[in-house]
Design a protein around this motif. Sequence first.
Motif, PDB file in Angstrom:
ATOM      1  N   VAL A 138      -4.672   0.234  10.296  1.00 48.10           N
ATOM      2  CA  VAL A 138      -3.476   0.656   9.576  1.00 48.10           C
ATOM      3  C   VAL A 138      -2.507   1.375  10.514  1.00 48.10           C
ATOM      4  O   VAL A 138      -1.290   1.212  10.419  1.00 48.10           O
ATOM      5  CB  VAL A 138      -3.851   1.549   8.378  1.00 48.10           C
ATOM      6  CG1 VAL A 138      -2.597   2.127   7.733  1.00 48.10           C
ATOM      7  CG2 VAL A 138      -4.641   0.748   7.347  1.00 48.10           C
ATOM      8  N   THR A 139      -3.062   2.171  11.441  1.00 45.46           N
ATOM      9  CA  THR A 139      -2.216   2.884  12.396  1.00 45.46           C
ATOM     10  C   THR A 139      -1.447   1.891  13.283  1.00 45.46           C
ATOM     11  O   THR A 139      -0.245   2.038  13.525  1.00 45.46           O
ATOM     12  CB  THR A 139      -3.065   3.818  13.280  1.00 45.46           C
ATOM     13  OG1 THR A 139      -3.738   4.760  12.447  1.00 45.46           O
ATOM     14  CG2 THR A 139      -2.179   4.558  14.281  1.00 45.46           C
ATOM     15  N   GLN A 140      -2.163   0.869  13.739  1.00 40.79           N
ATOM     16  CA  GLN A 140      -1.503  -0.157  14.537  1.00 40.79           C
ATOM     17  C   GLN A 140      -0.433  -0.890  13.725  1.00 40.79           C
ATOM     18  O   GLN A 140       0.647  -1.203  14.232  1.00 40.79           O
ATOM     19  CB  GLN A 140      -2.547  -1.151  15.056  1.00 40.79           C
ATOM     20  CG  GLN A 140      -3.509  -0.543  16.061  1.00 40.79           C
ATOM     21  CD  GLN A 140      -4.616  -1.507  16.449  1.00 40.79           C
ATOM     22  OE1 GLN A 140      -4.789  -2.550  15.815  1.00 40.79           O
ATOM     23  NE2 GLN A 140      -5.374  -1.164  17.486  1.00 40.79           N
ATOM     24  N   LEU A 141      -0.762  -1.149  12.446  1.00 40.46           N
ATOM     25  CA  LEU A 141       0.204  -1.808  11.568  1.00 40.46           C
ATOM     26  C   LEU A 141       1.430  -0.921  11.353  1.00 40.46           C
ATOM     27  O   LEU A 141       2.565  -1.399  11.338  1.00 40.46           O
ATOM     28  CB  LEU A 141      -0.449  -2.146  10.229  1.00 40.46           C
ATOM     29  CG  LEU A 141       0.421  -2.884   9.209  1.00 40.46           C
ATOM     30  CD1 LEU A 141       0.885  -4.222   9.768  1.00 40.46           C
ATOM     31  CD2 LEU A 141      -0.327  -3.084   7.905  1.00 40.46           C
ATOM     32  N   GLU A 142       1.187   0.382  11.228  1.00 41.96           N
ATOM     33  CA  GLU A 142       2.288   1.328  11.038  1.00 41.96           C
ATOM     34  C   GLU A 142       3.201   1.338  12.265  1.00 41.96           C
ATOM     35  O   GLU A 142       4.432   1.390  12.141  1.00 41.96           O
ATOM     36  CB  GLU A 142       1.742   2.718  10.770  1.00 41.96           C
ATOM     37  CG  GLU A 142       2.817   3.748  10.447  1.00 41.96           C
ATOM     38  CD  GLU A 142       2.231   5.110  10.136  1.00 41.96           C
ATOM     39  OE1 GLU A 142       1.016   5.295  10.324  1.00 41.96           O
ATOM     40  OE2 GLU A 142       2.994   5.982   9.703  1.00 41.96           O
ATOM     41  N   GLU A 143       2.594   1.288  13.455  1.00 37.37           N
ATOM     42  CA  GLU A 143       3.385   1.253  14.678  1.00 37.37           C
ATOM     43  C   GLU A 143       4.234  -0.022  14.730  1.00 37.37           C
ATOM     44  O   GLU A 143       5.399  -0.004  15.125  1.00 37.37           O
ATOM     45  CB  GLU A 143       2.460   1.326  15.890  1.00 37.37           C
ATOM     46  CG  GLU A 143       1.756   2.674  16.042  1.00 37.37           C
ATOM     47  CD  GLU A 143       0.769   2.676  17.189  1.00 37.37           C
ATOM     48  OE1 GLU A 143       0.574   1.588  17.791  1.00 37.37           O
ATOM     49  OE2 GLU A 143       0.192   3.737  17.480  1.00 37.37           O
ATOM     50  N   MET A 144       3.621  -1.132  14.303  1.00 38.65           N
ATOM     51  CA  MET A 144       4.354  -2.388  14.291  1.00 38.65           C
ATOM     52  C   MET A 144       5.503  -2.334  13.275  1.00 38.65           C
ATOM     53  O   MET A 144       6.623  -2.782  13.549  1.00 38.65           O
ATOM     54  CB  MET A 144       3.399  -3.535  13.949  1.00 38.65           C
ATOM     55  CG  MET A 144       4.005  -4.926  13.989  1.00 38.65           C
ATOM     56  SD  MET A 144       4.812  -5.388  12.453  1.00 38.65           S
ATOM     57  CE  MET A 144       3.420  -5.334  11.343  1.00 38.65           C
ATOM     58  N   LEU A 145       5.223  -1.747  12.096  1.00 35.18           N
ATOM     59  CA  LEU A 145       6.267  -1.607  11.082  1.00 35.18           C
ATOM     60  C   LEU A 145       7.402  -0.724  11.583  1.00 35.18           C
ATOM     61  O   LEU A 145       8.572  -0.978  11.313  1.00 35.18           O
ATOM     62  CB  LEU A 145       5.681  -1.026   9.795  1.00 35.18           C
ATOM     63  CG  LEU A 145       4.738  -1.937   9.005  1.00 35.18           C
ATOM     64  CD1 LEU A 145       4.150  -1.182   7.820  1.00 35.18           C
ATOM     65  CD2 LEU A 145       5.469  -3.164   8.509  1.00 35.18           C
ATOM     66  N   SER A 146       7.031   0.322  12.305  1.00 34.46           N
ATOM     67  CA  SER A 146       8.044   1.224  12.852  1.00 34.46           C
ATOM     68  C   SER A 146       8.953   0.473  13.824  1.00 34.46           C
ATOM     69  O   SER A 146      10.180   0.648  13.812  1.00 34.46           O
ATOM     70  CB  SER A 146       7.366   2.398  13.558  1.00 34.46           C
ATOM     71  OG  SER A 146       8.319   3.256  14.131  1.00 34.46           O
ATOM     72  N   LYS A 147       8.369  -0.402  14.633  1.00 35.04           N
ATOM     73  CA  LYS A 147       9.170  -1.195  15.560  1.00 35.04           C
ATOM     74  C   LYS A 147      10.073  -2.157  14.797  1.00 35.04           C
ATOM     75  O   LYS A 147      11.242  -2.346  15.144  1.00 35.04           O
ATOM     76  CB  LYS A 147       8.254  -1.971  16.509  1.00 35.04           C
ATOM     77  CG  LYS A 147       7.493  -1.087  17.484  1.00 35.04           C
ATOM     78  CD  LYS A 147       6.589  -1.927  18.381  1.00 35.04           C
ATOM     79  CE  LYS A 147       5.798  -1.044  19.354  1.00 35.04           C
ATOM     80  NZ  LYS A 147       4.897  -1.855  20.226  1.00 35.04           N
ATOM     81  N   GLN A 148       9.534  -2.775  13.721  1.00 38.69           N
ATOM     82  CA  GLN A 148      10.340  -3.676  12.909  1.00 38.69           C
ATOM     83  C   GLN A 148      11.493  -2.932  12.240  1.00 38.69           C
ATOM     84  O   GLN A 148      12.620  -3.441  12.155  1.00 38.69           O
ATOM     85  CB  GLN A 148       9.450  -4.350  11.846  1.00 38.69           C
ATOM     86  CG  GLN A 148       8.486  -5.380  12.405  1.00 38.69           C
ATOM     87  CD  GLN A 148       9.194  -6.624  12.911  1.00 38.69           C
ATOM     88  OE1 GLN A 148      10.286  -6.938  12.480  1.00 38.69           O
ATOM     89  NE2 GLN A 148       8.574  -7.312  13.864  1.00 38.69           N
TER      90      GLN A 148
END
Length: 484
Positions: free
Chosen positions: A339-349
């Motif tokens: 989820v943390t990795q997904l959150e980082e990806m969402l933040s970049k998006q």
Amino acid sequence: MSAASCLLTEDQFLCSICLDVFTDPVTTPCGHNFCKTCITEHWSTNVPYRCPNCKELFYTRPELRVNTFISEMAAQFRQLAQQKASSSSSEQQVSKPGEVPCDVCNGTKLKALKSCLVCLESYCETHLEPHLTVSGLKRHQLTDPVENLEGRMCTIHDKPLELFCKTDQICVCMLCTYSDHKTHDVVPLKEEYEGKKAELGKTQAEIQQMIQKRRLKVEEIKHSVELSEEDADREIADGVQVFTALKESVERSQAELIDTIKEKQRKTEEQAEGFIEELEQEISELKKRSTEVEQLSCSEDHLHLLQSFTSVNAAPSTRDWTKISIRPPSYEGTVVTAVTQLEEMLSKQMKKLFEAVLKRIQQYAVDVTLNPKTAYPERILSDDGKQVKHGDISKNLPDNPERFSTCTCVLGKQSFSSGRFYFEVQVKGKTDWDLGVVRESINRKGQINLCPKDGYWTIWLRNNNKYKALAGPGVHLSPKSRPD
């Protein structure tokens, strides 16, 4: 030409502004025809210049010249219409419901052509003849057919209502001016009629102007709806693209999470299977040794037992299993990490999306300069009008209507009434500031209340950390970072 004129309809010779047959018709660049006076007056009161029919916009006022062909056709049509009206008026027509009948006809009532305000009767063509030929009747006042001729008589003196009392705003007869209206301002009906007709003409022009303004407003609203639809379609497309990417990322992260957990489980199972295989091999060998021991213990051959005892009684070669166990892998934190990795990806998006939105908004960028005529006397503006700071001394400046007298404000020179505009104001390092847009008609003198009701749409910073939108009442804001 007459044959051709008969093929044309009345609507083709009517000006769409005055709704009458063309007078000095002119043609606009878009190909539509109007009376020269009508289109000239229309463009004198409506800017920018648009065609009243197709709404085509002309950035400069077109030069108009009379269309001689249309003018001749309209003149012939007007002549034909007059001849037609004249011929039809000479025909005897039976009175229809809603039409004024002849008061003299016996039996079948014919349609009245005129009404006499002296005789108080309406006449068809036949019975109107005396009023056109007899000298005494020729002096009577004729009018278009009207019903209720008694209503045109004074109820007090039984005389025709020929005058208008401007004092009481009512129609009166001649004898009324010697009684109740003796000292009043009385004029002939025709004079008041002309005045009122002129007022009606003015009112009609105002109404037409109001209609035109509302038509332009309709077009403006339709255009706004079209822009909104375009924006909506673009936002939907962008949204679908972003959420599709997010969905794919979530599904990909979910698949990677499941693969990670399954891989740990697979390695645990492989290790366990290896241990179980080795244990079963040792069990098989121990069983074989147990059989040998049992057979030897039952032997009666002294020599054989003694010779085999050492090899059979020796401890078998096996692993020490007391310190060996299968520890299930820890899955704690696996989901959190994913989820943390997904959150980082969402933040970049989100960052990419914000940059795209900002780039699209910046296409409406405008160059704003400050107006020194509006600046509070203690405000100091840069030479280029791009910066403002607070001075220690109030300058002696003329107190013009545009200048703020007590509120330390300054406005931009640029203004707008519609559309979209983007501009940036640098507030970095400031501990207090007010920023927003205002109506041009705001009060700039004395105490000022920053709220939409008084024409101000603003946000502010106070005490270096308190942000508020002054929406009346104010709304506290909590930005994630200090705006620059």
